[in-house]
Scaffold this active site. Structure first.
Site, PDB file in Angstrom:
ATOM      1  N   ALA A 250      40.009 -19.205 -49.607  1.00  0.00           N
ATOM      2  CA  ALA A 250      41.432 -19.202 -49.286  1.00  0.00           C
ATOM      3  C   ALA A 250      42.368 -18.685 -50.376  1.00  0.00           C
ATOM      4  CB  ALA A 250      41.872 -20.605 -48.892  1.00  0.00           C
ATOM      5  N   ALA A 251      42.026 -18.872 -51.651  1.00  0.00           N
ATOM      6  CA  ALA A 251      42.971 -18.516 -52.716  1.00  0.00           C
ATOM      7  C   ALA A 251      43.303 -17.020 -52.661  1.00  0.00           C
ATOM      8  CB  ALA A 251      42.382 -18.876 -54.075  1.00  0.00           C
ATOM      9  N   PRO A 252      44.587 -16.683 -52.883  1.00  0.00           N
ATOM     10  CA  PRO A 252      45.699 -17.531 -53.348  1.00  0.00           C
ATOM     11  C   PRO A 252      46.489 -18.226 -52.243  1.00  0.00           C
ATOM     12  CG  PRO A 252      46.381 -15.244 -53.355  1.00  0.00           C
ATOM     13  CD  PRO A 252      44.920 -15.238 -52.945  1.00  0.00           C
ATOM     14  N   GLY A 253      46.138 -18.006 -50.952  1.00  0.00           N
ATOM     15  CA  GLY A 253      46.782 -18.773 -49.892  1.00  0.00           C
ATOM     16  C   GLY A 253      47.522 -17.959 -48.851  1.00  0.00           C
ATOM     17  N   LYS A 255      46.446 -15.979 -46.391  1.00  0.00           N
ATOM     18  CA  LYS A 255      45.902 -16.133 -45.037  1.00  0.00           C
ATOM     19  C   LYS A 255      46.065 -17.567 -44.544  1.00  0.00           C
ATOM     20  CE  LYS A 255      42.669 -12.246 -44.890  1.00  0.00           C
ATOM     21  NZ  LYS A 255      43.128 -11.582 -46.116  1.00  0.00           N
ATOM     22  N   ASP A 273      38.308 -23.192 -52.073  1.00  0.00           N
ATOM     23  CA  ASP A 273      37.976 -22.208 -53.094  1.00  0.00           C
ATOM     24  C   ASP A 273      37.178 -22.922 -54.181  1.00  0.00           C
ATOM     25  OD1 ASP A 273      39.047 -19.208 -53.389  1.00  0.00           O
ATOM     26  OD2 ASP A 273      38.539 -19.993 -55.370  1.00  0.00           O
ATOM     27  N   ASP A 322      37.175 -14.670 -45.745  1.00  0.00           N
ATOM     28  CA  ASP A 322      37.701 -13.467 -46.395  1.00  0.00           C
ATOM     29  C   ASP A 322      36.909 -13.319 -47.692  1.00  0.00           C
ATOM     30  OD1 ASP A 322      39.361 -11.245 -46.772  1.00  0.00           O
ATOM     31  OD2 ASP A 322      40.743 -12.410 -47.998  1.00  0.00           O
ATOM     32  N   CYS A 375      38.385  -6.714 -48.017  1.00  0.00           N
ATOM     33  CA  CYS A 375      39.307  -5.609 -48.304  1.00  0.00           C
ATOM     34  C   CYS A 375      38.510  -4.448 -48.908  1.00  0.00           C
ATOM     35  CB  CYS A 375      40.450  -6.052 -49.205  1.00  0.00           C
ATOM     36  SG  CYS A 375      39.947  -6.787 -50.760  1.00  0.00           S
TER      37      CYS A 375
END
Length: 425
Positions: A250-253, A255, A273, A322, A375
């Site tokens: 999740a970091a940095p948040g 999404k 995370d 992600d 990405c």
């Protein structure tokens, strides 16, 4: 007796700060901007901005600069001399600094033993400035576009010359700051009414500003800086009110915030995370953004038995992975990728990505949904990982996948696949 003080960046000018940052920039996980902050303590805002400009000039033209240094020097310079020359040539070729300032300030960076050498090379580059620019314009494409030769060839093979060139040119563009409005903030309407706000044509929920963005918008959590491509994975997952949702990396948040917004703030979201620094940043952002229904937990998905069982509790309705990747879709934002990318690392990334995906999949209930995204533009990290996952997990099927192509979509490069678990298993 006069107390001696340790020499630090506090007494550094902008060129010294830039040089120290280049000297320290030797690992792929290092962010150039983060290193510069540590080396520009005490600089006035104007000087810090100039140091950042110098660094970007070097970083975005590193292969071209090194190509020219090779022609200017009779023998390869040592590491310190190379970094000084990189900084000097960047000023010669890509700034409007006066020639005397470039020469004098660049030579001043060098130890006494190499000042004559640096002085000779920099003054020659000033005299031959136009010739050097012409040489750069006719260099091999991967040098002009500041890409690893292997990555440039991969893109040519996959996309063809024309699309590969468009992609390489896009990667060279300084990124525009784009953001979305945090609908959970009580002052969200104040931002939405701002006359300087400009919606991005293809992405109406993302914005830029015609003038400088007020810093307090970010500081107070009114807006969140992110590229429109980041919304693709969350939109595919389609989080719904009342669901239990896992944001596994999740970091940095960014999404996490989108998942909360798309579910109307009515979902239970667990954001994970493993790294302490990233986890702290995640917690800080979620608190600053005032996100409802979000719980943060430290989870290492490469220790699957312990963590999957601890999070199962009846299973998640939906999850998003992600995954960490090579970042080839975000080179314009993460310029270190253009320097440190190694084709051989793709296999290592893929093994890690598949392990994380398999681990997270165990926590999703039968009939649940899972989005895998990166990405990266490389198939080894996207469709090949999904293919290998499905080959090992017969109770999962691929429903749909999407990707962006940066020069066409005018956003970062992202890929996402929506997977569905068989409701009967």
């Amino acid at each position: 007796m006069k107390k001696r003080t340790k020499k630090t960046a506090l007494n550094a000018g902008p060129r010294t700060a830039a040089f120290r940052t280049l000297r320290d920039w030797d690992k792929p996980e290092q962010r150039l901007q983060t290193l510069l902050r540590g080396n520009s303590v005490g600089l006035a805002d104007r000087d810090a901005a100039f140091a950042a400009h110098l660094l970007q000039s070097v970083a975005r033209n590193l292969r071209g600069i090194d190509h020219l240094i090779g022609g200017l020097c009779a023998r390869p310079p040592d590491r310190i001399a190379r970094e000084i020359l990189r900084l000097g040539l960047a000023q010669v070729l890509f700034t409007r600094e006066p020639a005397h300032a470039i020469a004098n300030e660049t030579v001043a960076l060098a130890p006494d033993s190499m000042r004559a050498f640096v002085n000779a090379v920099i003054r020659r580059s000033i005299r031959e400035r136009q010739d050097l620019r012409d040489r750069l314009a006719h260099a091999e494409p991967y040098i002009r576009f500041n890409l690893p030769a292997g990555l440039w060839q991969r893109w040519r093979d996959r996309f063809g010359d024309e699309k590969a060139k468009a992609l390489a040119e896009f990667c060279q563009l300084p990124p525009e700051t784009t953001f979305s409005i945090n609908s959970f903030h009580p002052k969200a309407e104040e931002v939405a009414r701002n006359s300087g706000l400009r919606a991005i044509a293809k992405y109406p929920h993302f914005f830029t500003m015609e003038s400088a963005i007020p810093p307090y918008w970010f500081e107070e959590g009114l807006v969140y800086a992110q590229d429109p491509a980041t919304a693709m994975a969350c939109r595919l997952l389609n989080p719904r009110p009342g669901e239990r949702i896992l944001d596994a990396c999740a970091a940095p948040g960014g999404k996490t915030r989108l998942l909360a917004e798309l579910s109307g703030g009515q979902a239970e979201i667990v954001a994970n995370d493993p790294a302490p620094k990233r986890l702290l940043r995640l917690k800080t952002n979620i608190r600053n953004l005032q996100l409802p229904g979000v719980t943060v937990r430290a989870v290492d998905w490469l220790a699957p038995v312990l963590n999957a069982e601890s999070l199962r509790r009846g299973g998640f309705d939906a999850a998003i992975v992600d995954a960490p990747c090579s970042n080839t879709g975000v080179i314009r934002r993460r310029i270190e990728v253009a320097r440190f990318f190694r084709e051989s690392s793709l296999a290592d990334h893929a093994r890690t990505q598949l392990a994380i995906l398999r681990s997270v999949a165990r926590t999703v209930r039968p009939g649940g949904r899972l989005v895998y995204s990166t990405c990266s533009l490389e198939p080894e990290e996207n469709e090949f990982v999904v293919r290998d996952f499905l080959a090992q997990q017969p109770d999962w099927t691929l429903q749909t996948s999407e990707s962006t192509f940066p020069p066409q979509d005018q956003c970062d490069g992202h890929s996402a696949a929506l997977l569905i678990r068989d409701p009967g298993k």
